[in-house]
Design an enzyme around this catalytic site. Sequence first.
Site, PDB file in Angstrom:
ATOM      1  N   ASP A  35       0.828  -1.233  -0.111  1.00 35.37           N
ATOM      2  CA  ASP A  35      -0.153  -0.204   0.037  1.00 35.37           C
ATOM      3  C   ASP A  35       0.871   1.412  -0.024  1.00 35.37           C
ATOM      4  OD1 ASP A  35      -2.479  -1.506   0.136  1.00 35.37           O
ATOM      5  OD2 ASP A  35      -2.851  -1.302   2.130  1.00 35.37           O
ATOM      6  N   HIS A  37       3.584   1.870  -1.659  1.00 37.11           N
ATOM      7  CA  HIS A  37       4.030   2.166  -3.115  1.00 37.11           C
ATOM      8  C   HIS A  37       2.735   2.602  -3.864  1.00 37.11           C
ATOM      9  CE1 HIS A  37       7.070  -1.361  -2.345  1.00 37.11           C
ATOM     10  NE2 HIS A  37       7.873  -0.379  -2.859  1.00 37.11           N
ATOM     11  N   GLN A  61      22.642  -2.233  -5.966  1.00 35.71           N
ATOM     12  CA  GLN A  61      22.377  -1.605  -4.618  1.00 35.71           C
ATOM     13  C   GLN A  61      22.580  -2.811  -3.552  1.00 35.71           C
ATOM     14  OE1 GLN A  61      18.775   0.212  -6.079  1.00 35.71           O
ATOM     15  NE2 GLN A  61      18.019  -0.438  -3.967  1.00 35.71           N
ATOM     16  N   GLY A 149       9.295   7.615  -0.935  1.00 36.77           N
ATOM     17  CA  GLY A 149       8.840   7.581   0.301  1.00 36.77           C
ATOM     18  C   GLY A 149       9.882   8.027   1.413  1.00 36.77           C
ATOM     19  N   GLN A 155      17.834   7.795   1.988  1.00 34.80           N
ATOM     20  CA  GLN A 155      17.537   7.720   0.173  1.00 34.80           C
ATOM     21  C   GLN A 155      17.197   8.883  -0.413  1.00 34.80           C
ATOM     22  OE1 GLN A 155      16.490   3.973  -2.242  1.00 34.80           O
ATOM     23  NE2 GLN A 155      14.498   5.092  -2.341  1.00 34.80           N
TER      24      GLN A 155
HETATM   25  O1  PAF Z   1      13.672   2.401  -2.954  1.00 32.67           O
HETATM   26  C1  PAF Z   1      13.552   1.596  -3.793  1.00 32.67           C
HETATM   27  O2  PAF Z   1      12.737   0.772  -4.111  1.00 32.67           O
HETATM   28  C2  PAF Z   1      15.013   1.633  -4.588  1.00 32.67           C
HETATM   29  O3  PAF Z   1      16.169   1.803  -3.751  1.00 32.67           O
HETATM   30  C3  PAF Z   1      14.735   2.297  -5.982  1.00 32.67           C
HETATM   31  C4  PAF Z   1      14.682   3.964  -5.614  1.00 32.67           C
HETATM   32  C5  PAF Z   1      13.750   1.821  -6.816  1.00 32.67           C
HETATM   33  C6  PAF Z   1      16.317   2.116  -6.571  1.00 32.67           C
HETATM   34  O4  PAF Z   1      16.426   1.050  -6.914  1.00 32.67           O
END
Ligand code: PAF
Length: 283
Positions: A35, A37, A61, A149, A155
């Site tokens: 939810d 996302h 990553q 988010g 991030q």
């Molecule tokens: O937050 C995430 O899901 C990831 O770090 C992102 C921003 C899609 C980059 O891969």
Amino acid sequence: MKIFHTVSGLRDILNQDRRQGARIGFVPTMGNLHDGHLALIRQARESNDIVVCSIFVNALQFGLNEDWDRYPRTYETDCEKLREVGCDYLFYPDDVEMYPNGLDTQSRVICPTMTDVLCGASRPGHFEGVTTVVSKLFNIVQPDEAIFGIKDYQQLAVIRRMAEDLCMPVQISPAAIHREPDGLAMSSRNSYISDEERPRVTVLKQCLEWIAEQIQAGNKDFSQLEAKAKQRITEAGFGVDYVTISNSKTLDPAANDDLEITILGAMFTEAARLIDNLSVDLS
Ligand code: PAF
């Protein structure tokens, strides 16, 4: 919803939309949509004509011992959810489409200092992977607005800084943390929490709230507040990665006269690493 697997396919249609004056909103994800996302997509929907979502589990990553191979991949249900919430285009590339020259020689985007602390300290290379893939995605989609988010606070701060430093013509918009009824921040990795641990994991949020109350009441002994919170998390049976009181913009340790403070925490359950944060405005 139209689905694109190639950069050129997505670019062609977005170029047409742009020529017709459409404003493009973008939500990058790694799939396994919850939810939280979907709230990002709804937010993008409110202020844009076209909403693009990407799903790409970005190997760059993930550290060597991290969960890239077991990261939940739920493409079919993700597509259903995106259709329901009114996403226009899904970009779903494979590794070769995103990294045609391989990972090792991929040019990278580095955002120094801010990425060495907090999650960056225990996940070396993680943010370099994030800034690199997000830059690529920005270049592919060329959005007017991109939504991230607040749950992944570091991030968000790093991407804001990257966009500012590199003059990227995109508005970075934050979206509120989505929580389960008991307060646990929604995350794709919550599926790793065992039933036995689940009632206790709210200790992280409780600690952040306790620190926020203390700061608002005038307690500026930040290291003592951090230490007490860490002790409480340990007593609840979890490993502490960090509990840190930071300047909201720079992520440096908070100074006594900082007015915008963010309390960030990360802890380990048996199989998951959970993060959460809470901002305090003292102005
Ligand atoms: O937050 C995430 O899901 C990831 O770090 C992102 C921003 C899609 C980059 O891969």
